[in-house]
Structure formats: structure tokens, C-alpha cells
Design a protein around this motif. Structure first.
Motif, short mmCIF file in Angstrom:
data_model
loop_
_atom_site.label_atom_id
_atom_site.label_comp_id
_atom_site.label_asym_id
_atom_site.label_seq_id
_atom_site.Cartn_x
_atom_site.Cartn_y
_atom_site.Cartn_z
N ALA A 215 -11.60 14.96 0.45
CA ALA A 215 -11.41 16.16 -0.29
C ALA A 215 -12.27 17.06 0.24
O ALA A 215 -13.62 16.81 0.61
N LEU A 216 -11.79 18.30 0.63
CA LEU A 216 -12.71 19.54 1.25
C LEU A 216 -12.10 20.62 0.40
O LEU A 216 -10.93 21.06 0.36
N PRO A 217 -12.95 21.27 -0.39
CA PRO A 217 -14.26 20.67 -0.99
C PRO A 217 -13.89 19.60 -1.81
O PRO A 217 -12.94 19.12 -2.23
N PRO A 218 -15.04 18.85 -2.31
CA PRO A 218 -16.48 19.14 -2.25
C PRO A 218 -17.20 18.70 -0.90
O PRO A 218 -18.29 19.27 -0.78
N GLY A 219 -16.54 18.02 -0.08
CA GLY A 219 -17.14 17.70 1.25
C GLY A 219 -17.02 19.18 2.18
O GLY A 219 -16.42 19.96 1.97
N ILE A 257 -22.74 15.59 -0.86
CA ILE A 257 -24.00 15.58 -1.43
C ILE A 257 -23.66 14.89 -2.55
O ILE A 257 -22.68 14.87 -3.38
N ASP A 258 -25.04 14.31 -3.21
CA ASP A 258 -24.63 13.72 -4.31
C ASP A 258 -25.25 14.81 -5.43
O ASP A 258 -26.13 14.51 -6.49
N ALA A 259 -24.74 15.95 -5.58
CA ALA A 259 -24.60 16.98 -6.47
C ALA A 259 -23.35 17.90 -6.73
O ALA A 259 -22.88 18.05 -5.62
N PRO A 260 -23.44 18.65 -7.60
CA PRO A 260 -22.13 19.54 -7.47
C PRO A 260 -22.17 20.47 -6.56
O PRO A 260 -23.01 21.27 -6.14
N ALA A 261 -21.09 20.52 -5.78
CA ALA A 261 -20.80 21.54 -4.74
C ALA A 261 -20.28 22.74 -5.20
O ALA A 261 -18.91 22.93 -4.95
N PHE A 274 -19.94 25.17 8.98
CA PHE A 274 -19.02 23.92 8.57
C PHE A 274 -17.91 24.49 7.93
O PHE A 274 -17.65 25.76 7.66
N ILE A 275 -16.92 23.55 8.13
CA ILE A 275 -15.46 23.92 7.64
C ILE A 275 -15.76 23.55 6.04
O ILE A 275 -15.67 22.39 5.65
N VAL A 276 -15.20 24.51 5.19
CA VAL A 276 -14.99 24.38 3.85
C VAL A 276 -13.48 24.71 3.16
O VAL A 276 -13.18 24.39 2.10
N ASP A 277 -12.74 25.04 4.14
CA ASP A 277 -11.24 25.39 3.89
C ASP A 277 -10.45 24.38 4.30
O ASP A 277 -10.44 23.97 5.28
N PRO A 278 -9.71 23.70 3.21
CA PRO A 278 -8.81 22.40 3.73
C PRO A 278 -7.65 22.79 4.65
O PRO A 278 -6.97 22.03 5.13
#
Length: 367
Positions: A215-219, A257-261, A274-278
């Protein structure tokens, strides 16, 4: 017959205690404990990469991190620094055996069937304690998946434990054998790794083909899996701002990360490169480091991969510096294989396939 003799897995992987020489110096692969580095460890690794290496950090398909550009005379400093971060194994055999991937959102994914972090920790301790597993080939891999919305169940592993209704399904050499209880799953997997009979320990079941889901985001993804030391330090600071404690690695070179993105975190990650767009086309592109970083390559793979992606190429693309195809072993819609400064063209195949023709780097946009 020895345990190693019963399993045919080719090659080896560079560890911190047994680095590999490449075109830009030595490469050391650092394995997280159970799929995550603490923020302190991540900052320490970025500092090590900048001080002892060339600042280039690679995220690998086995959810590890590689520091590049190291020199042999500074390996003692590397080992001392890793030891302070609790990331140094006692010997190369233990380091090689601890080759475990875990679902990156374990304990965080509300849709997971089971939090597999305790299971992964138990497996890691057992592999380190049993010297027989140190004799396995370095590419022998283990997988533990909780069955959530972000799953690694479809990734390659010699032995996999995947959560299903009723327990943990065991996969050995690509074949699903049955289901073990969660309490017994690690012992069953270890027995399978020792090539002991395990069918009597399993409940029979029918399994659908395993799939991986990211999943991108939250990754957030690193283009081609490359992160620079300063970039990683800034990412840690960003994670601290939103209350994270650790950074999770994945086989897709996506960091979690182990917190809400939230939006602020994602916008910050985008500014860091970083790439955040799926839908980003670079997510469909695989490219090894290429020349000059790799001595086996005569082409600048990542420069050329970016050029193709920017031209609106659709489908999956693999740009490989040589026929080894280190960046991707599975088939791609389009493959460019470097040789003597040119590229061989392969369609619907891998870098090991015979090219249909060769082209110069300046020509490949039209192929």
C-alpha cells in the motif's frame, strides 16, 4: 547427509561480516531484527553510510538494507558501530541464517489475522541458536506473514508461515503442505528446515495462490530502492515528528512507520524524494545500480530507466546492467539487458532470456 547438502540454493548475499566487492567498493547488507529498525538504529545506519561508505544505501528485495562504498581497512569501525546499535551477529554463519522477512505492518494492520512479531522473534532466536542452520546457503530465506491488507505471502521464500483461518499455513519449496497451530508453527517450520517429516504435525487444507499486497500510502517508496544517507536522516526526523518508534522494511523497497502516515508526513516524504503516489510510473520500473557502481555493468541503468519512465512507458520494465538480472528475477513486460555499452531487448521475459535484438542507449525509447 548434512542439512546444507539436501537443499540446492545458488549464490550468496553480502553481510556485514562477509561483505561483497562491487564497482564502488564493498557492500555490507544489514538485516533488521524482525523486519524493523528503531529510529535510533536507522539514524545510526545513515551516519555509518555517510562516514564509512559513499553515502549510498540500497533497500533490497529481501527487506534488508545495504551500505555501499565501504573499504576493507574500515571494516573494524563498521563492526564496532553496528555492535553499538545491536545489529551485529556473532559470526557470519549466524548472520546468514537470520534471513527472515515479516509482514511490514505486523501488529499495526487492523485486518491481519495474527500479530506475527512474537513468532518472527522466536524463529530468529531459534535460527541463531541451532548451528545446523548456519550451514544453509546464504540465500535460503524464511517468511512470516500475518495475513493482513499489506501481505508478503506471495514473495519468494524457501519456508513460509502465513496466517490463515485456523492457524499458520506452511509452505515448503513453493508447495503448501498444511496448517499448524500458531503455538506450534515455528517448531514445525524449523523441522521442515531440517528436512524432518512434518506432515503428521499439520492439518490438511486447500490454499488459494498466495499474493502480495502493498500500500502506497501509508508506505513510501524509494526509487530503485536507493536512499542517500542525508535523505534517510531527514526521513527519521520526519518519522519522529509524527510519533513513530521504528521504520519497517518490505520486499517492495517501500518503507513504513509505526505511526499514522498523515498528509504532513507524506508531503514531507515527497519533498525528500520518496514516492508517495501509487500511480507514479517509477513504481513499475526495476533497475540495478548499473555502471559505474557495479563492475559487471557497462550501462547507466538508472539514468536510462528514468528516461523511459518519463516518456510515458506503460507496463512493467526491468533495466538490468547484465544478464544476471539482480534487480528482478520474475518476468517483466519489457527488459533491457546491458552488454558492451548497449542493451539487449527482451519482451515478456527476464534478463536471462535471449534478446531479440540490441540497441544503443540513445535508441531504446523507440523500441
Amino acid at each position: 547427509m548434512s542439512l546444507a547438502a539436501t537443499i540446492d540454493v545458488k549464490g550468496w548475499c553480502p553481510g556485514a561480516l562477509r561483505p561483497m566487492l562491487s564497482g564502488d567498493g564493498l557492500i555490507a547488507r544489514i538485516k533488521p531484527w524482525c523486519g524493523a529498525f528503531s529510529l535510533e538504529q536507522t539514524s545510526g545506519l545513515a551516519e555509518i553510510a555517510g562516514r564509512l561508505g559513499n553515502g549510498h544505501i540500497d533497500l533490497t528485495r529481501r527487506a534488508n538494507l545495504q551500505i555501499r562504498g565501504l573499504s576493507e581497512d574500515r571494516l573494524p569501525e563498521l563492526h564496532a558501530a553496528l555492535d553499538k546499535l545491536d545489529l551485529l551477529d556473532p559470526d557470519p554463519e549466524t548472520e546468514a541464517a537470520r534471513n527472515i522477512m515479516m509482514s511490514p505492518l505486523a501488529g499495526l494492520d487492523p485486518s491481519e489475522l495474527l500479530d506475527v512479531r512474537p513468532m518472527a522473534r522466536e524463529l530468529a532466536r531459534a535460527l541463531a541458536a541451532d548451528r545446523r542452520f548456519g550451514a544453509l546457503p546464504a540465500k535460503f530465506g524464511w517468511l512470516v506473514d500475518g495475513g493482513g491488507s499489506v501481505s508478503i505471502a506471495g514473495e519468494r521464500a524457501d519456508i513460509a508461515l502465513c496466517a490463515v483461518p485456523g492457524g499458520m499455513a506452511l509452505r515448503l519449496d513453493g508447495q503448501w503442505l498444511g496448517i499448524a497451530s500458531a503455538d506450534a508453527a515455528v517448531n514445525v517450520a524449523l523441522a521442515a528446515g531440517r528436512r524432518e517429516p512434518v506432515m503428521h504435525m499439520l492439518q490438511p487444507a486447500t490454499f488459494p495462490p498466495p499474493t502480495s499486497r502493498h500500500a502506497l500510502p501509508p508506505g513510501v517508496a524509494a526509487p530503485f530502492g536507493r536512499v542517500e544517507a542525508d535523505q534517510l536522516l531527514a526521513f527519521v526526523a520526519l518519522a519522529q515528528e509524527v510519533g513513530a518508534n521504528d521504520i519497517r522494511l518490505s520486499p517492495w523497497r517501500v518503507l513504513y512507520i509505526d505511526a499514522p502516515a498523515g498528509r504532513a508526513f507524506l508531503d514531507g516524504a515527497r519533498r525528500l524524494g520518496f514516492i508517495v503516489d501509487p500511480d507514479d510510473p517509477l513504481l513499475r520500473v526495476e533497475a540495478c545500480p548499473g555502471a559505474p557502481a557495479c563492475a559487471s555493468s557497462t550501462v547507466d541503468t538508472r539514468r536510462d530507466a528514468r528516461r523511459i519512465a518519463s516518456c510515458g512507458f506503460t507496463g512493467s520494465l526491468h533495466v538490468s546492467g547484465c544478464a544476471k538480472g539482480c534487480a528482478r528475477s520474475a518476468p517483466s513486460d519489457f527488459v533491457l539487458v546491458g552488454a558492451n555499452g548497449r542493451y539487449g531487448v527482451v519482451r515478456n521475459g527476464t534478463a536471462r532470456d535471449t534478446p531479440e535484438r540490441t540497441v544503443a542507449a540513445s535508441e531504446f525509447i523507440d523500441v
